[in-house]
Design an enzyme around this catalytic site. Structure first.
Site, short mmCIF file in Angstrom:
data_model
loop_
_atom_site.label_atom_id
_atom_site.label_comp_id
_atom_site.label_asym_id
_atom_site.label_seq_id
_atom_site.Cartn_x
_atom_site.Cartn_y
_atom_site.Cartn_z
N THR A 13 40.44 5.19 -9.55
CA THR A 13 39.51 4.13 -10.20
C THR A 13 39.40 4.62 -11.90
OG1 THR A 13 38.43 3.60 -8.38
CG2 THR A 13 37.30 3.42 -10.52
N THR A 94 38.63 8.61 -5.98
CA THR A 94 37.47 9.05 -5.32
C THR A 94 37.77 8.83 -3.80
OG1 THR A 94 36.23 7.06 -5.40
CG2 THR A 94 35.88 8.75 -7.18
#
Length: 333
Positions: A13, A94
């Site tokens: 991300t 993540t």
């Protein structure tokens, strides 16, 4: 002379892009290269001379064992070749960041920091958290305080140890925590706030060479009336290891215990973790009979990383048990 740092980019991300700055969920992870991430934070040039290498550019849910091999090999080579290299920073998605951090904790034997960092919002978002997270990760990697702490995770100004940290939420910049212990410290514009590492750190697989083909190690999740066919399928497929995400303190159901007891062949190497999110799994009197080992304070996903490396190293059940009990971060209190 400017300090030197190595930045290894893997996507995620933090390198994500969306069609609109208000989109926080609909975006493409790993759309930006590592050098673009570096260029987006020009203040980093005041901290160190940073070289960037692209190891992968994927959503971390799509990370592969070959990416892990490449990361480990590159970090080991970089530290061996350049005694003046201050540390390594890894940009990472993540979703599986905590697994990669734990892998590196078990494999990289060097006092210099290895710092993993990600973001909960794509780079194109309003108030994207990636640029500040990256700046702070570099601060930590360059700091004297981070030496000797092993692999670290920096998110939202908090500094976490690899063994404890986990992603606790699907959204929000405060998605990472270290249940049961809390973060090691924090970083801000004043500096890095960490206790000095207390002596030597045990790295159980420091010399381990990673193969191209890794063992099969599934995770079996405990629930009400679990499908015993899941465990049976793992045994039939000759899985070399199994991790149980047991209910409560790592408990298997009667049906699962029956499958193990009835299995006529050699049982795989098996660890019991729990699905609670924190708290230890202790030894149970049935463990020896069923061929199980408690995973201590490890989450199921981190127990799997440990089990993968143990299998690659050719450890027996007894040797793995001794390693767990001899490693304070893994062992149950």
């Amino acid at each position: 002379m400017s300090r030197r740092l190595l930045l290894l980019a893997t996507g995620g991300t933090i390198a994500g892009q969306a069609s609109d700055p208000t989109r926080l969920n609909d975006y493409t992870a790993g759309a930006m290269a590592g050098d673009a991430l570096l260029a987006a934070v020009p203040q980093l040039q005041d901290l160190a001379t940073i070289s960037v290498e692209q190891v992968a550019n994927v959503d971390s849910a799509d990370l592969l064992f070959e990416h892990w091999r490449a990361l480990v090999a590159r970090i080991r080579a970089a530290f061996a070749a350049d005694p003046e290299l201050a540390g390594v920073v890894i940009t990472h998605g993540t979703n599986t960041l905590e697994e990669t951090a734990w892998l590196l904790e078990l494999l990289i034997d060097d006092l210099r920091p290895v710092v993993l960092v990600g973001a909960m919002r794509p780079a194109t978002a309003l108030s994207a958290d990636g640029p500040l997270n990256l700046f702070q990760a570099v601060q930590v990697a360059l700091s004297r305080e981070a030496r000797g702490h092993g692999a670290l995770v920096v998110m939202d100004g908090q500094i976490h140890a690899a063994q404890r940290v986990t992603k606790m939420a699907t959204q929000g910049v405060r998605a990472f925590a270290s249940p049961g212990s809390g973060s090691l410290g924090w970083v801000d514009d004043v500096g890095v706030h960490l206790p000095m590492a207390s002596g030597s750190r045990r790295v159980p697989f420091a010399e381990l060479a990673l193969p191209e083909q890794w063992p099969k190690v599934p995770i079996v999740y405990g629930c009400v009336e679990p499908e015993s066919l899941m465990l049976q399928a793992c045994l039939n497929a000759s899985a070399m290891g199994v991790v149980f995400t047991g209910t409560g303190a790592g408990q298997l159901s009667a049906a699962e215990r029956s499958v193990l007891q009835a299995w006529p062949g050699k049982r795989p190497l098996m660890l019991r973790a729990n699905r609670c999110g924190s708290g230890p799994v202790h030894h149970h009197y049935e463990d020896e009979r069923l061929g199980l080992l408690p995973a201590g304070n490890l989450s199921p996903q981190k127990a799997r990383v440990l089990l993968l490396l143990a299998l690659i190293a050719g450890l027996s059940r007894g040797e793995l048990a001794a390693m767990i009990s001899a490693t304070p971060l893994i062992a149950t209190p």
